[in-house]
Design a protein around this motif. Structure first.
Motif, PDB file in Angstrom:
ATOM      1  N   GLU A 128      51.041  27.069  61.838  1.00 62.11           N
ATOM      2  CA  GLU A 128      50.703  25.652  61.906  1.00 62.11           C
ATOM      3  C   GLU A 128      49.464  25.346  61.068  1.00 62.11           C
ATOM      4  O   GLU A 128      49.401  24.324  60.374  1.00 62.11           O
ATOM      5  N   GLU A 170      49.280  22.868  57.774  1.00 56.46           N
ATOM      6  CA  GLU A 170      48.305  21.770  57.706  1.00 56.46           C
ATOM      7  C   GLU A 170      47.498  21.839  56.409  1.00 56.46           C
ATOM      8  O   GLU A 170      47.223  20.807  55.781  1.00 56.46           O
ATOM      9  N   ARG A 180      47.859  19.315  52.445  1.00 54.69           N
ATOM     10  CA  ARG A 180      46.718  18.623  51.855  1.00 54.69           C
ATOM     11  C   ARG A 180      46.485  19.190  50.452  1.00 54.69           C
ATOM     12  O   ARG A 180      45.787  20.177  50.276  1.00 54.69           O
ATOM     13  N   THR A 231      59.755  20.353  56.871  1.00 60.21           N
ATOM     14  CA  THR A 231      59.121  20.980  58.024  1.00 60.21           C
ATOM     15  C   THR A 231      60.179  21.219  59.089  1.00 60.21           C
ATOM     16  O   THR A 231      61.340  20.811  58.935  1.00 60.21           O
TER      17      THR A 231
END
Length: 382
Positions: free
Chosen positions: A202, A206, A210, A264
């Motif tokens: 996870e 994340e 970005r 995802t």
């Protein structure tokens, strides 16, 4: 690993989607010159010598036991911040004056901690403070003020930055997905890199979502810098590589890839991975399955080349998955048959560097190992 006195550029190569091709050979090819992809978008040809010399001093010329990829990323950050703060025009020969004032004395002093021609971590820090001011290091180590490989004095400066400025000097051609019949393409699964326990998946996703953080995972073989505003969907990355000097003139190389799909966890990812596993079973039965038996896919990012890319028409995918309580990331590539000159380079020299860049080999060579390090750091500070 190279000796302390010989730059490790001997195996530096174009680390890019689908593969890595050795820069020394590429420079001799008329087709590579025609592609016009030498140099970095932030530096003009007149800056190539001093830019590469600065990177040599900060990393490649240093004793491997003393250097870190964090120092290499800092050196790139110093260059990119200078580019940004001087109006985002390309760096030129005249910029060497400011760098000489900031770093020159230390480079020419020969002592036990920093042999002549090199810059250790402390010298990089002190020189950066002279070049920019005391704010720079605090900003560089602050994830709120570091983005796109640049340190910004204030968060508002970061928010106002337009990554498209790099495109002013890019040669961005059209997107070039593979077109050959599937049976004629090369399909390859690279070894997975462990991220940590299952919860690390996870964190990795994340970070990857970005794009402004991608320069933070640069390795000694290459780095990705986003050149568009917004998130990961449709993002384009410039891949920068420093090639081995041929004669007196160093060589800088770049290529471009665009994110053409982001999936995802969900039905779409499950179906995509089933089809990908079936494709590899059919066309590359001796390669590992992209998603191992019993593993769970967490996210997949597909990157597609642009015209002028040294590997031609290609795709690469970054797959984050979990298996037996552990999180992993791996690259999965496919590309059209190479022209004969690129095929010779790839078979003779590029294949090793390609595997190293995507995870097989030394951790300092691999962008995926650098991502794993960033995941561990974030997990430790959570």
């Amino acid at each position: 690993m190279s000796s302390p006195t010989t730059p490790s550029f001997g195996k530096l190569a174009l680390a890019a989607t689908g593969g890595v091709l050795v820069a020394r050979g590429l420079r001799r090819l008329p087709t590579a010159r025609f592609a016009g992809m030498s140099g970095t978008s932030i530096a003009g040809p007149s800056a190539a010598g001093w830019v590469t010399d600065f990177l040599n001093a900060a990393y490649y010329r240093r004793d491997p036991a003393e250097r870190t990829t964090a120092d290499l990323r800092l050196a790139f950050g110093i260059l990119t911040t200078r580019w940004h703060r001087t109006g985002a025009g390309r760096l030129h020969a005249a910029d060497v004056t400011a760098f000489h004032r900031a770093f020159g004395r230390e480079r020419f002093v020969d002592d036990a901690d920093s042999p002549r021609g090199t810059l250790n971590t402390q010298q990089l820090h002190e020189g950066a403070a002279r070049l920019f001011g005391d704010w720079f290091l605090d900003a560089w180590h602050d994830p709120v003020r570091r983005a796109y490989g640049i340190a910004f004095p204030e968060p508002a400066d970061r928010d106002a930055y337009l990554p498209e400025l790099r495109l002013d000097h890019a040669k961005l051609g059209g997107i070039t997905p593979p077109q050959a019949a599937a049976a004629e393409q090369t399909w390859h699964t690279y070894p997975p890199v462990r991220l940590g326990d299952a919860s690390a998946a996870e964190i990795a996703v994340e970070l990857l979502l970005r794009p402004e953080t991608w320069p933070d995972y640069g390795s000694e073989l290459g780095r990705f810098t986003p050149v568009r505003s917004g998130g990961l969907e449709g993002q384009t990355f410039e891949i920068e590589v420093v090639g081995e000097p041929v004669g007196p003139v160093p060589l800088l190389l770049r290529a471009y890839v665009t994110v053409t799909e982001v999936l995802t966890a969900g039905d779409a990812l499950t179906l995509h991975l089933e089809r990908l596993n079936d494709t590899f079973a059919r066309y590359t039965p001796f390669d590992p399955r992209p998603l191992p038996e019993g593993a769970q896919g967490v996210a997949l990012i597909e990157l597609t080349t642009h015209a002028g890319h040294f590997l031609g028409r290609a795709r690469n995918r970054l797959l984050v998955f979990t298996s037996e309580g552990q999180a992993w990331v791996r690259a999965i590539g496919n590309w059209d048959p190479l022209d004969w000159h690129l095929d010779r380079l790839y078979a003779g020299m590029g294949r090793h560097s390609q595997h190293a860049f995507w995870g097989m080999g030394q951790s300092e060579e691999s962008v995926l190992h650098q991502l794993a390090g960033a995941v561990a750091d974030q997990d430790a500070h959570a």
